[in-house]
Design a protein around this motif. Structure first.
Motif: not given
Ligand SMILES: [Zn+2]
Length: 656
Positions: A364-384
């Motif tokens: 399970r990962v954090f996913l971030r998107r700003s504007g039109d940028v391709i979504p980026e995976i920031l990292g796994a959630v703690p305890g993943d």
């Protein structure tokens, strides 16, 4: 001496303020630099600089670690809402609590919620003495040298009492775009760029990102009482702090909501990122009455715009082959809504990135998107706990060739016949900033490779109407248009051609610089490393990429084939006569008599040289006039030839 130093420091500060805070430059960059140099010189003579000297901002030595900093006043975080109903409910509660306390009805202040990094500045006796990140609100990290590089923040202020000011540091989107146009490793988004710059141990890195700041709160103050938000912002402005242009006051929460909707509508037109709006009760006495819970003040609320960050599950990872053979991992996600779109895929950058972020299949990962940028995976959630590790590919998923690890990336070693590489190279070759072949899309490139069996770019120029007939989407008109677009692309500007052939690490701007510097493709192909390093913005990595590219026999063959098919790159400016300045990088500093500095710089460019703003090992010559300061010194240190204006004109007289 002190007086002279004071006067010059004030003058440079005033010009910097006009430029960075008021956005209304009063002199040219050249004049500013000259005054700045004069100040450096004067400080050297005096043996000291004043506490508010702009020369202190350039970024000192790197730190070894960040030390903890305890804030004088607590930095609150804000409670958040995302819907109209929740906002109106909050407003009603505020009004009810105030009415119950017998207080009159209050106005609301509405401000942008900048998407950057919160900082806390401490001033004492009118001087900036500490700067820190927010941290947990009580203790942050001390980052004063980094903060001092932000030009819009005052190093000294008229107010002498002890005070803490909070602001949000951010990178303007236009500054990010400029930065990325020159960078080999572009920054993904303005928020990470700003946060990363401030939390970099090396203040020089911070300085290079040209951050801005918007101050919005006095969190602690001795010797002065402020009564409401408007008065506080006016006080901050008066003290020289950068404050956002936008603050509005409303008497009803419904009106606040309407303004939030309007702000979200113009969000895309702003030169900075905002991720929401902040509503505060305007009057400070009313804030006292409302108080706070143990986590948030009751008198403020953040309204967050549609989510830009969420979590989801990585279901699979596949590897895609780019035009240089680079394998990029693509994460296949459990579909999730983000910014009003359904996201199914995200990039993971490279193999090392996957390791660093500890991501596996099922994570399970954090996913971030700003504007039109391709979504980026920031990292796994703690305890993943991933179900399975991601396999490092040994063979190219497209062609089965051996895969090689270079730096942080994996590469397919088969540049000759790996299909996705050919498709990507073709599409890049035809793109607008490259050969600009109209109507030739990535889909067309794919058809050429998959259906017509292209193995080299040069085959484009052997296409006949007969071969295109029968391809899906190709009627007679389209065939005619495409063939004529291909013919028309045969005389590209040299810079566009250099970009088109896809040298790793060479973007469109560097390609143009190379074209201007070398004049012909042949000169570039033969250029030794030393010659490449003469060019501003070309460092060792880029220079070696260029050399390795042309030394590769396969690539040399591909380029030759293009030339044989009649592609003829055109020098961007008419080939120049040789002048004493051809190919030289020249720095002009100090006061000039015969022409002003800008004119001399233009003359240098006309004569085939390059005018640069700073002295480095790449500088060939420094022309110095009266008042030349640090640049002259640097030139002497690096043993670069220096001449005065008269000698310079004597040298170029015949050529002008
Ligand atoms: Zn391959």
């Amino acid at each position: 001496m002190e007086e002279k130093l004071r006067a010059l420091t004030d003058r440079v500060n005033q010009l910097a303020r006009a430029y960075y805070v008021e956005d209304a430059p009063q002199v040219s960059d050249g004049e500013y630099d000259a005054l700045f140099d004069q100040l450096l010189e004067l400080e050297k003579e005096a043996g000291y600089s004043l506490p508010d000297s702009p020369t202190r901002r350039v970024g000192g030595e790197p730190l070894t670690a960040f030390l903890p900093h305890t804030h004088l006043g607590r930095l609150w975080s804000l409670d958040k809402v995302r819907t109209k109903d929740d906002l109106l409910a909050w407003g009603e509660r505020v009004e009810r609590l105030l009415a119950a306390a017998g207080a009159p009805k209050q106005d609301y202040a509405l401000e942008y919620k900048f998407d950057g990094l919160t900082i806390n500045l401490t001033y004492e006796n009118g001087r900036l003495v500490a700067g820190a990140t927010r941290g947990n609100g009580v203790v942050g990290e001390a980052i004063l040298p980094q903060i001092m590089t932000i030009r819009s923040l005052p190093l000294t202020i008229p107010f002498a009492g002890k005070m803490e000011v909070q602001g949000e540091c951010y990178m303007r989107l236009s500054v990010l775009a400029d930065f990325n146009a020159k960078a080999t490793e572009p920054l993904k988004n303005a928020r990470n760029a700003a946060a990363g710059a401030l939390r970099n141990l090396d203040p020089q890195v911070t300085a290079s990102r040209h951050l801005d700041c918007a101050c919005y709160n006095v969190g602690y103050i001795e010797g002065k009482t402020l009564t409401d938000q408007a008065e506080m912002l006016a006080f901050l402005r008066e003290q020289g702090f950068p404050v956002s242009d936008y603050t509005e006051y409303f008497s009803s929460i419904q009106a606040v909501y309407d303004a939030i909707v309007a702000a979200e509508g113009r969000r895309e037109t702003l030169d900075f990122l905002i991720d929401g709006m902040v509503v505060k009760v305007r009057d400070f006495q009313a804030r006292q009455i409302l108080g706070s819970t143990d986590r948030f003040p009751r008198w403020a609320m953040a309204f967050k715009f549609a989510a830009e960050e969420t979590t989801t599950v990585v279901e699979d990872v596949t590897w895609e082959v780019g035009r240089t053979g680079k394998l990029t991992p693509r994460a296949h996600l459990e579909p999730v809504e983000l910014c009003g779109a359904t996201i199914r895929h995200a990039t993971l950058n490279n193999w090392d990135d996957i390791q660093r972020k500890r991501i596996g299949i099922g994570s399970r990962v954090f996913l971030r998107r700003s504007g039109d940028v391709i979504p980026e995976i920031l990292g796994a959630v703690p305890g993943d706990q991933p179900q399975a590790p991601i396999q490092k590919p040994e063979h190219c998923p497209a062609c089965g060739a051996h895969v090689e690890h270079r730096g942080v990336h994996l590469f397919c070693t088969n540049s000759l016949s790996c299909r996705p590489q050919i498709v990507a190279r073709l599409a890049h070759f035809a793109s607008r900033e490259a050969m600009d072949i109209e109507g030739f899309s990535e889909k067309t490139a794919n058809q050429m490779v998959e259906e017509l069996g292209f193995s080299a770019i040069a085959e484009l120029y052997t296409l006949t109407p007969q071969r295109l007939e029968g391809l899906s989407g190709f009627g007679p008109k389209r065939i005619e248009n495409l063939l004529s677009a291909i013919q028309n692309s045969k005389t590209p500007a040299l810079g566009a051609f250099i970009f088109a052939i896809g040298i790793p690490n060479v973007g469109a701007k560097t390609a143009r610089d190379l074209a201007r510097h070398f004049g012909t493709l042949e000169a570039l192909r033969q250029a030794p490393l030393d010659a490449l390093l003469q060019i501003q913005d070309v460092g060792e990595v880029v220079a070696m990429s260029i050399r390795d590219f042309f030394q590769d026999p396969f690539i040399a063959g591909q380029v030759d084939k293009l030339l044989e098919e009649g592609v003829s790159p055109q020098a961007e400016t008419k080939p120049q006569r040789q002048s004493p300045l051809t190919g030289k990088t020249v720095v002009v500093t100090g006061t000039m008599e015969r022409m002003d500095r800008k004119q001399i710089e233009a003359l240098i460019e006309t004569l085939g040289g390059k005018a640069a703003g700073s002295v480095s090992k790449k500088t060939s010559l420094v022309v110095a006039g009266p008042g030349a300061g640090s640049k002259l010194e640097k030139a002497r240190e690096l043993q670069i030839p220096v001449m005065d204006e008269a000698a310079f004109f004597a040298m170029v007289e015949e050529d002008i």
